[in-house]
Every structure is written in structure tokens, then in C-alpha cells.
Scaffold this motif. Structure first.
Motif, mmCIF file in Angstrom:
data_model
loop_
_atom_site.group_PDB
_atom_site.id
_atom_site.type_symbol
_atom_site.label_atom_id
_atom_site.label_comp_id
_atom_site.label_asym_id
_atom_site.label_seq_id
_atom_site.Cartn_x
_atom_site.Cartn_y
_atom_site.Cartn_z
ATOM 1 N N THR A 2 0.831 -1.203 0.000
ATOM 2 C CA THR A 2 0.000 0.000 0.000
ATOM 3 C C THR A 2 0.868 1.256 0.000
ATOM 4 O O THR A 2 1.867 1.332 0.711
ATOM 5 N N TYR A 4 1.150 4.844 1.124
ATOM 6 C CA TYR A 4 0.561 5.795 2.058
ATOM 7 C C TYR A 4 0.994 7.211 1.719
ATOM 8 O O TYR A 4 2.070 7.446 1.163
ATOM 9 N N LYS A 5 0.152 8.177 2.078
ATOM 10 C CA LYS A 5 0.426 9.579 1.786
ATOM 11 C C LYS A 5 1.240 10.253 2.891
ATOM 12 O O LYS A 5 2.081 11.104 2.621
ATOM 13 N N ILE A 9 2.276 7.455 8.787
ATOM 14 C CA ILE A 9 1.854 6.079 8.495
ATOM 15 C C ILE A 9 2.942 5.347 7.714
ATOM 16 O O ILE A 9 3.204 4.163 7.973
ATOM 17 N N LYS A 10 3.589 6.018 6.782
ATOM 18 C CA LYS A 10 4.693 5.385 6.046
ATOM 19 C C LYS A 10 5.763 4.881 7.007
ATOM 20 O O LYS A 10 6.249 3.758 6.894
ATOM 21 N N GLU A 13 4.569 2.001 9.459
ATOM 22 C CA GLU A 13 4.345 0.760 8.730
ATOM 23 C C GLU A 13 5.691 0.116 8.369
ATOM 24 O O GLU A 13 5.891 -1.090 8.553
ATOM 25 N N LYS A 25 -7.254 4.487 6.040
ATOM 26 C CA LYS A 25 -7.281 5.400 4.900
ATOM 27 C C LYS A 25 -7.597 6.823 5.339
ATOM 28 O O LYS A 25 -6.934 7.790 4.923
ATOM 29 N N ASP A 28 -4.635 8.209 7.420
ATOM 30 C CA ASP A 28 -3.522 8.561 6.545
ATOM 31 C C ASP A 28 -3.791 9.886 5.829
ATOM 32 O O ASP A 28 -2.902 10.743 5.711
#
Length: 418
Positions: A2, A4-5, A9-10, A13, A25, A28
Motif C-alpha cells: 500500500t 501511504y500519503k 503512516i509510512k 508501517e 485510509k 492517513d
């Protein structure tokens, strides 16, 4: 994978913090477009947190480093109840003075990991006793109790597992999840806090807070959990054979803290480097791919970086140098744990098993005797053959000290005082 923006979260994760999220979602999207405020709660059950609490602490740290605002919620109120999660028995009821003293000790930890300032992403520390102790219980139950289904509360692991093991749960503890949910509602009202984070065992409690905030105030908030953390062999994080790995300087030395991380199992090195240091991914990948004896270099890096974060860079370097002298050169090292012994006591001789216990290398005389019988005890790097072998001033080295060892990795210095 996935895409991520948000940096938050990036990052979590990639580094292994992300387990569950109520709406990843949406979270993020919010984290990529605005500053979000998130909290984690810590009850005050001991005068220090231990290494098992590092995962949520590091999660708050990454939240702040990626541009968001962390709230440390001290459980001055909920500690009086006791979180039943993962417990087979009720927690000991602590006095007001005990809770206050524990809180003061715990506060010191967060100053090492978070930046408390008045800026938009400055960390904030609050105490849930500020609102929980002002609640009028009948009015509170009338206004908020109706939003909780007992059927559903019984389905949560914190309750269900206790009942399945036929262990009693007090009505006081049963209230804990309601108060934790109310904390989220209160923090949303006071700080516009939109995210509660915690370990995977807190998922049910977090969901309660998300739903209560939606039902009472019509606000949409999120919950996020980290994975259950154990070593590859199944051991619980934050514990060692000698006890808890405390984060406060006055409860565990920087050297012992360094040694804890240095003794990480091979299979855990890469995972722990991502979770408990801020080394970049490329460097971690290179370190975790080392094999054979070379993996020890990765363990030393983990130990030094983790210790630097908790005790400061200077203390981490001193611990590393002491370990190098002790293990690689056979010297005593300057920062080993020490114990003072009066000269007249040592002149008379002390049984080896007794001195091992006094030095903290054994938990009891029986433990010390077993260590000696098993061939694991040494004095000045020479094996102790007899558990009652007297240790006296004759054993002092040229530096005026006696080095005691339990196995290859645990050492202490005996220093004579007049």
C-alpha cells in the motif's frame, strides 16, 4: 504494498509499529494534510516504566518527528482502579502517595524521548485524575453508561480471558474500560485529540473510546494499535532473568541497560533496530544481514543506539567501552556495577555464594550456590570451585578491586571501603 500519503503512516508501517487501525485510509489522509493530535495512556503502577513500554513511547516519538502532536496521558485516576487487561488477578490498590511518587518517576522517562514545548507539535502531559475525580458517579453512569453494552463488554479479551480462566474480576475493574473510553472523549474535547494509540491488547478499550466519542459528541476519531511484542523465543519484552529492565537511571544503570540490548536474540536484531532506534532502513538492512559472529556488531549497534536514546550518548559510549574492556580485553572496565564492602568484613572472608548474592549476580543464596555448582561463577576470571570458598582481601587485584562474574556476560566489582 500500500502506498501511504503521510510520513507518519509510512514510517510506522515500514518500521513495524502498525497492527490495527479503525480507518487507516482516513487517518492517513488526515495525517498527510493536517497536524493530528494523538495520545497513549500510562498507568502509574511502578516508579518507572520498563523496556516493555518502549514500543508505545517510540510510537509517540515518531508521531512527533513526523509533524504531529503527542499527548502522554498519566493515569492518576485509572491507576486507582487497575487495568484488568492481561491480568489473572486484581492489581494491588495503591495509595494516593504511592501513585503520586510513581507518576513523578515516570515523568522523567518521557523527557528523554519527547520534546515538550509550546509549539503546535509540542508534547503535552496530562493526568486523567483531573477529570475522573470530579465525576459524580450517578450522573456519569446516567449520561455515559447507557452507551455501553454489558454483552459486548463481556466479549472483550480483557474480560473474557479472565472469566474463562475462572479468575475473579471485581466490579471496580469492570469499570476500567468505561473510564478509558471517557478519557478519549475528554481529550477530544480539551485538545481536539483524534487518535488513541496503544498495544494490541488495548484494542477493545480503544474501540469503546472511538464509539463513545461518536455517540456523545458526534465526532469521528480513530484508534491504532501496535503488535504484541515478544522475543523470538516467546519471552516478554522488558524482563530479564534479573528482573525488569527499568528506564529510569536510578533503577537500572546504563551499563545493565546496554547489556540487555546486547543480549538480543539473533532473530530479533533487525526488528528491534527498526522499533527501538532511529537508524535508517538501509543501515538496518545491512546490519540484519550479517551472519555468524558478525551479527554481534549489529547487536552492539542496537545496544548503543537504544542506550543513547534512554541514557544519553555519553553514557552509551561509556557502557560500550566498559563492555569492550570487560569481554574483549579481560579488564574490569570503569562502569561495571559495583558493591562496597567494609575492609574489616572482607578481611574476615565472605563465602563466595553470599558475595555473589550481595553483588546482585544471584537472586538468593540458593541461586548463587546453583550458579557455582554449575561452573558459572568466577572471581577475577578464575572459576569458583566451592560455594563456601572464602573471598577476602587476599583476592584484591592490583587496582584494589575484586571482579565477580556470573556466566560470560554478567559482572560486578567489589570495592573495599574503610
Amino acid at each position: 504494498m500500500t502506498q501511504y500519503k503521510s510520513d507518519f503512516i509510512k514510517t510506522i508501517e515500514q518500521r513495524g509499529f502498525l497492527h490495527q487501525c479503525t480507518d487507516l485510509k482516513v487517518l492517513d489522509e488526515q495525517a498527510s494534510s493536517t497536524i493530528i493530535t494523538a495520545y497513549i495512556g500510562f498507568d502509574c503502577t511502578a516508579p518507572s516504566l520498563h523496556a516493555g513500554s518502549l514500543l508505545p513511547i517510540m510510537l509517540l516519538r515518531w508521531l512527533q518527528k513526523t509533524g504531529h502532536k503527542p499527548i502522554v496521558l498519566m493515569g492518576g485516576g485509572t491507576t486507582k482502579i487497575g487495568d484488568p487487561t492481561g491480568k489473572d488477578a486484581s492489581r494491588k490498590i495503591l495509595s494516593e502517595d504511592d501513585i503520586a511518587a510513581n507518576m513523578n518517576g515516570i515523568k522523567q522517562v518521557f523527557e528523554k524521548f519527547l520534546d515538550f514545548n509550546d509549539g503546535p507539535t509540542g508534547a503535552v502531559m496530562v493526568n486523567n485524575a483531573d477529570w475522573l475525580e470530579k465525576l459524580e458517579y450517578i450522573g456519569f453512569l446516567r449520561d455515559y453508561g447507557k452507551h455501553f453494552s454489558v454483552n459486548r463488554m463481556l466479549s472483550f479479551d480483557s474480560v473474557k480471558l479472565r472469566l474463562e480462566r475462572e479468575q475473579p474480576m471485581s466490579f471496580l475493574e469492570f469499570n476500567y474500560m468505561i473510564f478509558q473510553a471517557y478519557d478519549f472523549l475528554e481529550l477530544n474535547r480539551r485538545f481536539d485529540c483524534s487518535l488513541q494509540m496503544g498495544g494490541s491488547d488495548q484494542w477493545g478499550n480503544i474501540i469503546n473510546g472511538v464509539e463513545l466519542t461518536r455517540r456523545v459528541d458526534g465526532k469521528s476519531v480513530n484508534g491504532l494499535t501496535t503488535p504484541l511484542l515478544q522475543t523470538s523465543s516467546g519471552a516478554k519484552m522488558g524482563k530479564s532473568a534479573d528482573g525488569a529492565i527499568w528506564l529510569n537511571d536510578d533503577m537500572l544503570s546504563a551499563y545493565d541497560y546496554w547489556q540487555y540490548w546486547r543480549n538480543t536474540e539473533d532473530a530479533d536484531v533487525g526488528r528491534f533496530l527498526r522499533l527501538f532506534t532511529e537508524l535508517p532502513e538501509e543501515e538496518i538492512t545491512a546490519l540484519e544481514n550479517l551472519d555468524g559472529v558478525a551479527i554481534n556488531q549489529a547487536k552492539k549497534m542496537l545496544a548503543t543506539e537504544a542506550t543513547a536514546m534512554c541514557h544519553g550518548r555519553d553514557a552509551a559510549r561509556q557502557a560500550e567501552e566498559t563492555a569492550r574492556k570487560t569481554f574483549e580485553e579481560g579488564a574490569s572496565g570503569d562502569k561495571l556495577p559495583t558493591i562496597d564492602i567494609a575492609r574489616n568484613t572482607l578481611d574476615g572472608g565472605i563465602a563466595a555464594y553470599e558475595l555473589l548474592r550481595q553483588a546482585g549476580l544471584a537472586t538468593s543464596n540458593g541461586d548463587a550456590r546453583r550458579l557455582i555448582k554449575g561452573g558459572g561463577a568466577r572471581i577475577n576470571d578464575v572459576k569458583i570451585e566451592n560455594e563456601t570458598q572464602p573471598i577476602s582481601s587476599d583476592d584484591l587485584g592490583d587496582d584494589g578491586k575484586i571482579k565477580l562474574s556470573a556466566g560470560k556476560k554478567r559482572h560486578a566489582l567489589i570495592i573495599v571501603v574503610d
